[in-house]
Motif scaffolding. Structure first.
Motif, PDB file in Angstrom:
ATOM      1  N   GLU A 115       0.833  -1.205   0.000  1.00  0.00           N
ATOM      2  CA  GLU A 115       0.000   0.000   0.000  1.00  0.00           C
ATOM      3  C   GLU A 115       0.870   1.258   0.000  1.00  0.00           C
ATOM      4  O   GLU A 115       0.534   2.268  -0.655  1.00  0.00           O
ATOM      5  N   THR A 116       1.979   1.214   0.717  1.00  0.00           N
ATOM      6  CA  THR A 116       2.890   2.375   0.729  1.00  0.00           C
ATOM      7  C   THR A 116       3.468   2.628  -0.657  1.00  0.00           C
ATOM      8  O   THR A 116       3.576   3.784  -1.104  1.00  0.00           O
ATOM      9  N   ASN A 117       3.848   1.573  -1.353  1.00  0.00           N
ATOM     10  CA  ASN A 117       4.366   1.722  -2.715  1.00  0.00           C
ATOM     11  C   ASN A 117       3.293   2.278  -3.650  1.00  0.00           C
ATOM     12  O   ASN A 117       3.593   3.067  -4.571  1.00  0.00           O
ATOM     13  N   ASN A 118       2.033   1.875  -3.412  1.00  0.00           N
ATOM     14  CA  ASN A 118       0.933   2.393  -4.225  1.00  0.00           C
ATOM     15  C   ASN A 118       0.787   3.901  -4.051  1.00  0.00           C
ATOM     16  O   ASN A 118       0.608   4.656  -5.018  1.00  0.00           O
ATOM     17  N   VAL A 119       0.880   4.365  -2.800  1.00  0.00           N
ATOM     18  CA  VAL A 119       0.809   5.801  -2.537  1.00  0.00           C
ATOM     19  C   VAL A 119       1.999   6.516  -3.157  1.00  0.00           C
ATOM     20  O   VAL A 119       1.876   7.611  -3.732  1.00  0.00           O
ATOM     21  N   ARG A 120       3.188   5.891  -3.041  1.00  0.00           N
ATOM     22  CA  ARG A 120       4.382   6.510  -3.607  1.00  0.00           C
ATOM     23  C   ARG A 120       4.270   6.640  -5.132  1.00  0.00           C
ATOM     24  O   ARG A 120       4.680   7.660  -5.724  1.00  0.00           O
ATOM     25  N   ASP A 121       3.712   5.629  -5.792  1.00  0.00           N
ATOM     26  CA  ASP A 121       3.512   5.708  -7.242  1.00  0.00           C
ATOM     27  C   ASP A 121       2.531   6.819  -7.602  1.00  0.00           C
ATOM     28  O   ASP A 121       2.688   7.532  -8.610  1.00  0.00           O
ATOM     29  N   THR A 122       1.492   6.967  -6.783  1.00  0.00           N
ATOM     30  CA  THR A 122       0.517   8.036  -7.025  1.00  0.00           C
ATOM     31  C   THR A 122       1.166   9.403  -6.870  1.00  0.00           C
ATOM     32  O   THR A 122       0.881  10.339  -7.635  1.00  0.00           O
ATOM     33  N   GLN A 162      -4.121   4.978 -11.694  1.00  0.00           N
ATOM     34  CA  GLN A 162      -3.270   4.861 -10.513  1.00  0.00           C
ATOM     35  C   GLN A 162      -4.077   5.048  -9.240  1.00  0.00           C
ATOM     36  O   GLN A 162      -3.897   4.348  -8.251  1.00  0.00           O
ATOM     37  N   LEU A 163      -5.002   6.007  -9.287  1.00  0.00           N
ATOM     38  CA  LEU A 163      -5.813   6.278  -8.107  1.00  0.00           C
ATOM     39  C   LEU A 163      -6.795   5.155  -7.803  1.00  0.00           C
ATOM     40  O   LEU A 163      -7.288   5.035  -6.685  1.00  0.00           O
ATOM     41  N   THR A 164      -7.129   4.374  -8.817  1.00  0.00           N
ATOM     42  CA  THR A 164      -8.075   3.280  -8.583  1.00  0.00           C
ATOM     43  C   THR A 164      -7.423   2.062  -7.939  1.00  0.00           C
ATOM     44  O   THR A 164      -8.110   1.111  -7.611  1.00  0.00           O
ATOM     45  N   ARG A 165      -6.111   2.052  -7.731  1.00  0.00           N
ATOM     46  CA  ARG A 165      -5.420   0.897  -7.135  1.00  0.00           C
ATOM     47  C   ARG A 165      -5.568   0.916  -5.609  1.00  0.00           C
ATOM     48  O   ARG A 165      -4.594   1.049  -4.880  1.00  0.00           O
ATOM     49  N   GLY A 166      -6.735   0.863  -5.133  1.00  0.00           N
ATOM     50  CA  GLY A 166      -6.940   0.861  -3.696  1.00  0.00           C
ATOM     51  C   GLY A 166      -7.920   1.936  -3.299  1.00  0.00           C
ATOM     52  O   GLY A 166      -8.590   2.558  -4.125  1.00  0.00           O
ATOM     53  N   ASP A 167      -7.936   2.189  -1.999  1.00  0.00           N
ATOM     54  CA  ASP A 167      -8.879   3.169  -1.451  1.00  0.00           C
ATOM     55  C   ASP A 167      -8.193   4.523  -1.350  1.00  0.00           C
ATOM     56  O   ASP A 167      -7.980   5.072  -0.265  1.00  0.00           O
ATOM     57  N   GLY A 175     -12.285   4.866  14.075  1.00  0.00           N
ATOM     58  CA  GLY A 175     -12.133   4.449  12.693  1.00  0.00           C
ATOM     59  C   GLY A 175     -10.804   3.748  12.458  1.00  0.00           C
ATOM     60  O   GLY A 175      -9.891   3.793  13.296  1.00  0.00           O
ATOM     61  N   PRO A 176     -10.673   3.122  11.289  1.00  0.00           N
ATOM     62  CA  PRO A 176      -9.460   2.377  10.976  1.00  0.00           C
ATOM     63  C   PRO A 176      -8.299   3.307  10.636  1.00  0.00           C
ATOM     64  O   PRO A 176      -8.493   4.479  10.296  1.00  0.00           O
ATOM     65  N   ASN A 177      -7.092   2.799  10.695  1.00  0.00           N
ATOM     66  CA  ASN A 177      -5.924   3.592  10.342  1.00  0.00           C
ATOM     67  C   ASN A 177      -5.785   3.705   8.824  1.00  0.00           C
ATOM     68  O   ASN A 177      -6.405   2.949   8.061  1.00  0.00           O
ATOM     69  N   TYR A 178      -4.977   4.663   8.384  1.00  0.00           N
ATOM     70  CA  TYR A 178      -4.806   4.903   6.948  1.00  0.00           C
ATOM     71  C   TYR A 178      -3.448   5.550   6.722  1.00  0.00           C
ATOM     72  O   TYR A 178      -2.800   6.070   7.649  1.00  0.00           O
ATOM     73  N   LEU A 179      -3.009   5.535   5.439  1.00  0.00           N
ATOM     74  CA  LEU A 179      -1.755   6.166   5.050  1.00  0.00           C
ATOM     75  C   LEU A 179      -2.054   7.574   4.545  1.00  0.00           C
ATOM     76  O   LEU A 179      -3.055   7.804   3.844  1.00  0.00           O
ATOM     77  N   ALA A 180      -1.179   8.543   4.847  1.00  0.00           N
ATOM     78  CA  ALA A 180      -1.406   9.934   4.433  1.00  0.00           C
ATOM     79  C   ALA A 180      -0.071  10.575   4.093  1.00  0.00           C
ATOM     80  O   ALA A 180       0.963  10.283   4.706  1.00  0.00           O
TER      81      ALA A 180
END
Length: 484
Positions: free
Chosen positions: A28-35, A92-97, A137-142
Motif C-alpha cells: 500500500e505504501t508503494n501504491n501511494v508513492r507511485d501516485t 493509478q488512483l483506482t489501485r486501492g482506497d 475508525g481504521p488507520n490509513y496512510l497519508a
C-alpha cells in the motif's frame, strides 16, 4: 508436549501474521508513492501557480461537462467519480482506497476526490508517508507533498493523498478468521494427540497402583514395578519406588535378624540355667560345691538376661524419642559432673580426668536421663577395654551451637574393619572378652540411636594398641526458643 505444540504454533502464527501485515502495508505504501510520482509528473510542467482550469485540463480531460460542477466556494468537483479515473493517473488512483486533494500555492482547494479532509496546513507538507491511527475508525496512510515546477523549481501547488487501506483491512480480517479457525483445529488435534500420548503414562501409573496393592496385601511380597527401557519421568519414578521397596525390605529383614539375634542371645543363658537346674535336680543339690557353683552361674546368667532385656527396652524407647522427648531441656554441667563423679567412685583404680569448658547454665536439647545414658555407655565402654593402662579422658565444650563430648581411652583399640560396625546391634569386637564383662553389643547402638534422635552426631576414631576416642555432638537450646 501439548504446551510445546501450542508454543510452536503460536510462534509460527505470529511470524506469518507479522510477515503478511508488513507485506501488505509495504504494498500500500508503494501504491501511494507511485501516485505521488504520477501527480508530480502531471503538474510540474506548469511555470505558474496551479489554477482550477489547469487542474481540470490535466486531471480530467475526459469528464463530460454535464458531470462537472462547482461547490459554494467555486471549486471543481465531479459528481460521478468513475468519469475521473480514465487516464493513467486516474488508473493509478483506482489501485486501492485512494483519495486526492489538490491546492494552489496559497493552500486553496482546487480539486477534491474521495473521502478525505480538505484541511490544509503547511506544517504537514513533506514527502514522508505516515500511518495515521485515529481514535475512531481504521488507520490509513497519508502524505501532503509540494508540487514544484520542473523548470523554475518553485512551488506551484500542493497535493494531499490518503490511502484508506480498504484492501489491507479486508485481508487482515480474513487472516484473523483463518487464524482463529486454525487455532480451533489445533486445539482439537492437541486434545486427541494428548489423549493417545498420555495413555502409556496412565498404564504405567496403573502398574504402580497394582504393585502398591500387592504390597499392602503381603508386606513380604517381592513385587516390583516393571522398569522399561526408557528415560522418561515415570521410569525414573518406578526405579526410585523399587529402590524404596528394596530399602523397606532390607529394614524388614534387619528386624527379623534382630529378633533372631535376641532369641539367640537369650537361648544361651536359658540353656545354661536349665542345665544347672537339671544338674541340681539329679544329684547336685546333695553336693554343696556343685550347688554353690550352679546357683552362682544361674544368678550371673539371669543378671545378663535382665541387662539384655533392659537394653532392648532402651533401644525401643530410643526409637520413640522423636515423639515423646523433643521438647526436653537439660543442664549440661550438672549431668556431666554426675556421670564423672559416679565413675570415679565405681572405678577407683582408674584415673579419670575431666576437662570441662562448658559455660555455666548451658542448656542442651535432650532429656536428662538420655544424656546420662550416653555418658554411661561411653565411659563404661572405655573401662571395659582399658585393661593395661587404666586412664580415661573426658572432655566437654561448646562450639557452633553444639555440646561436644569426647571420651578417650588408652586400651586395646579397634581395627578399621571393626570400627565400621561397632554401632551395629549385637556386634562385639572381642566376643569372648565382651561376654566376660557382660556386654551384649547393644550399648553403642543405643547411644547412636539416642544421639541421632536429637539431631546430633556420634563418631569413633581408633588405632589398635593406642586406644579409642568417641566424639558426640548434641544441639544446644536455641536462646530464641527459651525467650518464647
Amino acid at each position: 508436549m501439548s504446551l510445546a505444540f501450542f508454543v510452536v504454533f503460536g510462534i509460527f502464527s505470529t511470524l506469518i501474521y507479522t510477515s503478511v501485515t508488513r507485506g501488505l502495508l509495504t504494498s500500500e505504501t508503494n501504491n501511494v508513492r507511485d501516485t505521488m510520482s504520477a501527480v508530480d509528473s502531471r503538474f510540474n510542467v506548469y511555470h505558474t501557480p496551479l489554477t482550477q482550469d489547469q487542474v481540470h485540463h490535466r486531471l480530467s480531460p475526459h469528464v463530460p461537462r454535464k458531470n462537472l460542477g462547482r461547490d459554494q466556494e467555486g471549486r471543481l468537483f465531479t459528481e460521478n467519480p468513475e468519469d475521473f479515473y480514465r487516464d493513467s493517473l486516474s488508473k493509478q488512483l483506482t489501485r486501492g482506497d485512494l483519495s486526492l486533494v489538490l491546492y494552489n500555492d496559497q493552500g486553496q482547494v482546487l480539486f477534491q476526490s474521495g473521502d478525505i479532509s480538505a484541511d490544509f496546513a503547511k506544517t504537514d507538507v513533506q514527502k514522508k508517508i505516515v500511518l495515521v491511527n485515529p481514535k475512531h475508525g481504521p488507520n490509513y496512510l497519508a502524505v501532503t507533498m509540494p508540487i514544484r515546477s520542473s523548470s523554475t523549481h518553485k512551488i506551484i501547488g500542493y497535493a494531499k493523498i490518503n490511502d484508506g487501506l480498504r484492501n489491507y483491512h479486508h485481508t487482515i480480517e480474513e487472516l484473523h478468521r483463518n487464524i482463529i479457525a486454525t487455532v480451533l483445529v489445533v486445539l482439537i488435534l492437541s486434545f486427541v494427540l494428548g489423549y493417545f500420548l498420555t495413555q502409556p503414562l496412565v498404564r504405567r501409573i496403573h502398574q504402580i497402583n497394582r504393585t502398591i496393592d500387592k504390597i499392602d496385601e503381603d508386606p513380604d511380597s517381592q513385587a516390583r514395578i516393571p522398569v522399561q527401557q526408557a528415560t522418561d519421568e515415570i521410569t525414573d519414578l518406578a526405579e526410585r519406588f523399587n529402590h524404596m521397596l528394596d530399602r523397606m525390605q532390607e529394614y524388614t529383614n534387619q528386624q527379623k535378624e534382630f529378633v533372631e539375634d535376641v532369641s539367640h542371645e537369650l537361648r544361651t543363658p536359658v540353656a545354661v540355667i536349665e542345665g544347672h537346674l537339671k544338674l541340681l535336680q539329679r544329684w547336685g543339690k546333695d553336693d554343696p560345691q556343685v550347688l554353690d557353683e550352679s546357683i552362682d552361674a544361674s544368678v550371673n546368667e539371669i543378671s545378663r538376661m535382665k541387662k539384655l532385656i533392659q537394653e532392648m527396652l532402651d533401644l525401643t524407647r530410643a526409637e520413640q524419642i522423636e515423639t515423646n522427648y523433643t521438647n526436653e531441656i537439660t543442664q549440661a554441667n550438672a549431668t556431666i559432673e554426675q556421670a564423672y563423679n559416679d565413675f570415679r567412685m565405681l572405678h577407683p583404680d582408674f584415673k579419670i580426668d575431666l576437662d570441662n569448658t562448658v559455660p555455666d547454665n548451658t542448656q542442651v536439647q535432650i532429656y536428662r536421663n538420655h544424656l546420662m545414658q550416653i555418658l554411661v555407655v561411653l565411659l563404661d565402654n572405655a573401662v571395659k577395654y582399658s585393661k593395661d593402662r587404666k586412664e580415661i579422658n573426658l572432655s566437654t565444650s561448646t562450639e557452633n551451637g553444639m555440646l561436644s563430648i569426647a571420651v578417650q581411652d588408652f586400651g586395646v583399640g579397634i581395627n578399621q574393619q571393626d570400627l565400621q560396625r561397632i554401632f551395629n546391634r549385637f556386634y562385639r569386637v572381642d566376643k569372648a572378652r565382651s561376654r566376660e564383662s557382660g556386654g551384649n553389643g547393644l550399648g553403642l547402638p543405643i547411644a547412636k540411636k539416642i544421639v541421632e534422635m536429637y539431631k546430633g552426631t556420634i563418631t569413633a576414631e581408633s588405632a589398635v594398641g593406642s586406644g579409642t576416642v568417641f566424639r558426640v555432638n548434641i544441639p544446644l537450646v536455641n536462646k530464641n526458643k527459651i525467650n518464647m
